[in-house]
Scaffold this motif. Structure first.
Motif, PDB file in Angstrom:
ATOM      1  N   TRP A  69       0.841  -1.197   0.000  1.00 20.98           N
ATOM      2  CA  TRP A  69       0.000   0.000   0.000  1.00 20.98           C
ATOM      3  C   TRP A  69       0.875   1.245   0.000  1.00 20.98           C
ATOM      4  CZ3 TRP A  69      -5.124  -0.577  -0.573  1.00 20.98           C
ATOM      5  CH2 TRP A  69      -5.680  -1.820  -0.287  1.00 20.98           C
ATOM      6  N   MET A  70       0.443   2.254  -0.761  1.00 26.70           N
ATOM      7  CA  MET A  70       1.111   3.549  -0.798  1.00 26.70           C
ATOM      8  C   MET A  70       0.108   4.593  -0.312  1.00 26.70           C
ATOM      9  SD  MET A  70       3.093   5.508  -3.895  1.00 26.70           S
ATOM     10  CE  MET A  70       1.635   5.851  -4.860  1.00 26.70           C
ATOM     11  N   PRO A  71       0.391   5.256   0.801  1.00 22.55           N
ATOM     12  CA  PRO A  71      -0.550   6.261   1.321  1.00 22.55           C
ATOM     13  C   PRO A  71      -0.773   7.389   0.323  1.00 22.55           C
ATOM     14  CG  PRO A  71       1.216   5.814   2.906  1.00 22.55           C
ATOM     15  CD  PRO A  71       1.586   5.129   1.635  1.00 22.55           C
ATOM     16  N   THR A  72      -1.992   7.933   0.350  1.00 21.45           N
ATOM     17  CA  THR A  72      -2.313   9.064  -0.522  1.00 21.45           C
ATOM     18  C   THR A  72      -2.573  10.340   0.279  1.00 21.45           C
ATOM     19  OG1 THR A  72      -4.631   8.412  -0.515  1.00 21.45           O
ATOM     20  CG2 THR A  72      -3.281   7.619  -2.351  1.00 21.45           C
ATOM     21  N   GLU A  73      -2.925  10.208   1.540  1.00 15.57           N
ATOM     22  CA  GLU A  73      -3.276  11.380   2.343  1.00 15.57           C
ATOM     23  C   GLU A  73      -2.341  11.610   3.525  1.00 15.57           C
ATOM     24  OE1 GLU A  73      -7.358  10.947   3.468  1.00 15.57           O
ATOM     25  OE2 GLU A  73      -7.996  10.614   1.394  1.00 15.57           O
ATOM     26  N   ARG A  74      -1.415  10.683   3.768  1.00 15.94           N
ATOM     27  CA  ARG A  74      -0.509  10.778   4.898  1.00 15.94           C
ATOM     28  C   ARG A  74       0.875  10.307   4.468  1.00 15.94           C
ATOM     29  NH1 ARG A  74      -5.435   9.943   7.071  1.00 15.94           N
ATOM     30  NH2 ARG A  74      -5.741   7.851   6.301  1.00 15.94           N
ATOM     31  N   THR A  75       1.852  10.512   5.336  1.00 17.92           N
ATOM     32  CA  THR A  75       3.173   9.945   5.094  1.00 17.92           C
ATOM     33  C   THR A  75       3.137   8.454   5.426  1.00 17.92           C
ATOM     34  OG1 THR A  75       3.982  10.272   7.349  1.00 17.92           O
ATOM     35  CG2 THR A  75       4.275  12.123   5.789  1.00 17.92           C
ATOM     36  N   VAL A  80       1.406   4.110   8.979  1.00 20.00           N
ATOM     37  CA  VAL A  80       1.745   2.947   9.817  1.00 20.00           C
ATOM     38  C   VAL A  80       1.148   3.112  11.203  1.00 20.00           C
ATOM     39  CG1 VAL A  80       3.656   1.770  10.993  1.00 20.00           C
ATOM     40  CG2 VAL A  80       3.807   2.248   8.538  1.00 20.00           C
ATOM     41  N   GLU A  81       1.311   4.265  11.802  1.00 18.37           N
ATOM     42  CA  GLU A  81       0.761   4.499  13.149  1.00 18.37           C
ATOM     43  C   GLU A  81      -0.761   4.386  13.147  1.00 18.37           C
ATOM     44  OE1 GLU A  81       2.532   4.555  15.939  1.00 18.37           O
ATOM     45  OE2 GLU A  81       4.217   4.195  14.596  1.00 18.37           O
ATOM     46  N   ARG A  82      -1.402   4.914  12.127  1.00 11.37           N
ATOM     47  CA  ARG A  82      -2.869   4.841  12.034  1.00 11.37           C
ATOM     48  C   ARG A  82      -3.334   3.392  11.926  1.00 11.37           C
ATOM     49  NH1 ARG A  82      -7.131   4.555   8.503  1.00 11.37           N
ATOM     50  NH2 ARG A  82      -5.794   4.035   6.739  1.00 11.37           N
ATOM     51  N   ILE A  83      -2.661   2.603  11.097  1.00  7.31           N
ATOM     52  CA  ILE A  83      -3.062   1.216  10.889  1.00  7.31           C
ATOM     53  C   ILE A  83      -2.770   0.372  12.135  1.00  7.31           C
ATOM     54  CG2 ILE A  83      -2.667  -0.849   9.489  1.00  7.31           C
ATOM     55  CD1 ILE A  83      -2.136   1.066   7.107  1.00  7.31           C
ATOM     56  N   LEU A  84      -1.675   0.652  12.815  1.00  4.29           N
ATOM     57  CA  LEU A  84      -1.406  -0.044  14.078  1.00  4.29           C
ATOM     58  C   LEU A  84      -2.525   0.222  15.083  1.00  4.29           C
ATOM     59  CD1 LEU A  84       2.438   0.568  14.431  1.00  4.29           C
ATOM     60  CD2 LEU A  84       1.311  -1.640  14.042  1.00  4.29           C
ATOM     61  N   GLU A 112       0.345 -10.792   6.021  1.00  2.68           N
ATOM     62  CA  GLU A 112       1.328  -9.741   5.830  1.00  2.68           C
ATOM     63  C   GLU A 112       0.876  -8.735   4.780  1.00  2.68           C
ATOM     64  OE1 GLU A 112       2.084 -13.028   5.191  1.00  2.68           O
ATOM     65  OE2 GLU A 112       3.389 -13.623   6.819  1.00  2.68           O
ATOM     66  N   PHE A 113       1.245  -7.471   5.006  1.00  5.63           N
ATOM     67  CA  PHE A 113       1.081  -6.428   3.996  1.00  5.63           C
ATOM     68  C   PHE A 113       2.102  -5.339   4.288  1.00  5.63           C
ATOM     69  CE2 PHE A 113      -1.705  -5.256   7.463  1.00  5.63           C
ATOM     70  CZ  PHE A 113      -1.669  -3.876   7.533  1.00  5.63           C
ATOM     71  N   CYS A 114       2.436  -4.561   3.278  1.00  6.43           N
ATOM     72  CA  CYS A 114       3.460  -3.533   3.423  1.00  6.43           C
ATOM     73  C   CYS A 114       2.879  -2.143   3.223  1.00  6.43           C
ATOM     74  CB  CYS A 114       4.586  -3.752   2.418  1.00  6.43           C
ATOM     75  SG  CYS A 114       5.498  -5.270   2.707  1.00  6.43           S
ATOM     76  N   VAL A 115       3.488  -1.181   3.916  1.00  7.90           N
ATOM     77  CA  VAL A 115       3.176   0.233   3.724  1.00  7.90           C
ATOM     78  C   VAL A 115       4.461   0.892   3.243  1.00  7.90           C
ATOM     79  CG1 VAL A 115       2.367   2.372   4.781  1.00  7.90           C
ATOM     80  CG2 VAL A 115       1.427   0.160   5.548  1.00  7.90           C
ATOM     81  N   GLU A 116       4.376   1.474   2.051  1.00  9.01           N
ATOM     82  CA  GLU A 116       5.514   2.134   1.431  1.00  9.01           C
ATOM     83  C   GLU A 116       5.425   3.641   1.625  1.00  9.01           C
ATOM     84  OE1 GLU A 116       5.336   0.933  -2.646  1.00  9.01           O
ATOM     85  OE2 GLU A 116       5.839  -1.146  -2.180  1.00  9.01           O
ATOM     86  N   ARG A 117       6.403   4.365   1.113  1.00 12.53           N
ATOM     87  CA  ARG A 117       6.370   5.824   1.167  1.00 12.53           C
ATOM     88  C   ARG A 117       5.284   6.349   0.227  1.00 12.53           C
ATOM     89  NH1 ARG A 117      11.568   8.114  -0.694  1.00 12.53           N
ATOM     90  NH2 ARG A 117      11.419   6.392  -2.135  1.00 12.53           N
ATOM     91  N   SER A 118       4.731   7.502   0.576  1.00 10.68           N
ATOM     92  CA  SER A 118       3.713   8.148  -0.265  1.00 10.68           C
ATOM     93  C   SER A 118       4.371   8.716  -1.525  1.00 10.68           C
ATOM     94  CB  SER A 118       3.029   9.270   0.506  1.00 10.68           C
ATOM     95  OG  SER A 118       3.959  10.321   0.739  1.00 10.68           O
ATOM     96  N   ALA A 120       4.253  11.772  -2.470  1.00  8.61           N
ATOM     97  CA  ALA A 120       4.881  13.030  -2.083  1.00  8.61           C
ATOM     98  C   ALA A 120       6.270  12.782  -1.477  1.00  8.61           C
ATOM     99  CB  ALA A 120       3.998  13.796  -1.104  1.00  8.61           C
ATOM    100  N   GLU A 121       6.396  11.734  -0.668  1.00  7.61           N
ATOM    101  CA  GLU A 121       7.691  11.410  -0.069  1.00  7.61           C
ATOM    102  C   GLU A 121       8.686  10.935  -1.124  1.00  7.61           C
ATOM    103  OE1 GLU A 121       7.134   9.636   4.279  1.00  7.61           O
ATOM    104  OE2 GLU A 121       5.663   8.796   2.852  1.00  7.61           O
ATOM    105  N   ARG A 122       8.197  10.295  -2.161  1.00  2.00           N
ATOM    106  CA  ARG A 122       9.067   9.790  -3.216  1.00  2.00           C
ATOM    107  C   ARG A 122       9.629  10.921  -4.070  1.00  2.00           C
ATOM    108  NH1 ARG A 122       8.192   4.190  -4.303  1.00  2.00           N
ATOM    109  NH2 ARG A 122       6.680   3.373  -2.820  1.00  2.00           N
ATOM    110  N   THR A 123       8.847  12.012  -4.235  1.00 10.35           N
ATOM    111  CA  THR A 123       9.311  13.121  -5.070  1.00 10.35           C
ATOM    112  C   THR A 123      10.098  14.166  -4.290  1.00 10.35           C
ATOM    113  OG1 THR A 123       7.195  14.271  -4.811  1.00 10.35           O
ATOM    114  CG2 THR A 123       7.434  12.827  -6.728  1.00 10.35           C
TER     115      THR A 123
END
Length: 124
Positions: A69-75, A80-84, A112-118, A120-123
């Motif tokens: 998953w790549m966040p669209t509204e958060r970093t 990660v903190e929200r999903i935890l 298992e699932f992964c959270v990647e950088r958004s 915005a963080e990638r650019t």
């Protein structure tokens, strides 16, 4: 060909679908309720929905496939903190001091699932 659903075998479809509904912000299919043998999380077009189906056996080993998953509204870290807080468990933390990396979480049934950088963080 169009991918319609990603199907997840589980012990409690309603509970797991409710968790994923909270993670994605997508609604449950109208009429799905606790005790149903299958419950659908309805994704916005053209994304596939998440279909949870009750099976008698429990998860025993690492998933052979998982969702990234790549966040669209958060970093990434905010997500990660929200999903935890929604009930996920930290499995592996692959974040690096330079900001790169991802986090592997487990849903309430151990998938298992992964959270990647958004984006915005990638650019940045």
């Amino acid at each position: 060909m169009l991918l319609r659903h990603v199907t997840v075998d589980c012990a409690d479809p309603y509970r797991l679908a409710s968790f994923w509904s909270g993670v994605t912000g997508w609604p449950l299919f109208d009429g799905d309720q606790p005790g149903d043998p299958e419950v659908l999380v309805v994704a916005p077009e053209p994304q596939p929905g998440l279909l949870f189906i009750r099976v008698p056996e429990s998860k025993r080993v690492k998933n052979r496939i998982h969702l990234d998953w790549m966040p669209t509204e958060r970093t990434r870290d905010e997500e990660v903190e929200r999903i935890l807080a929604l009930g996920a468990t930290l499995h592996e933390d692959h974040r690096k001091p330079d900001g790169l990396g991802w986090v592997t979480l487990l849903d309430p049934e151990g998938n298992e699932f992964c959270v990647e950088r958004s984006a915005a963080e990638r650019t940045a």
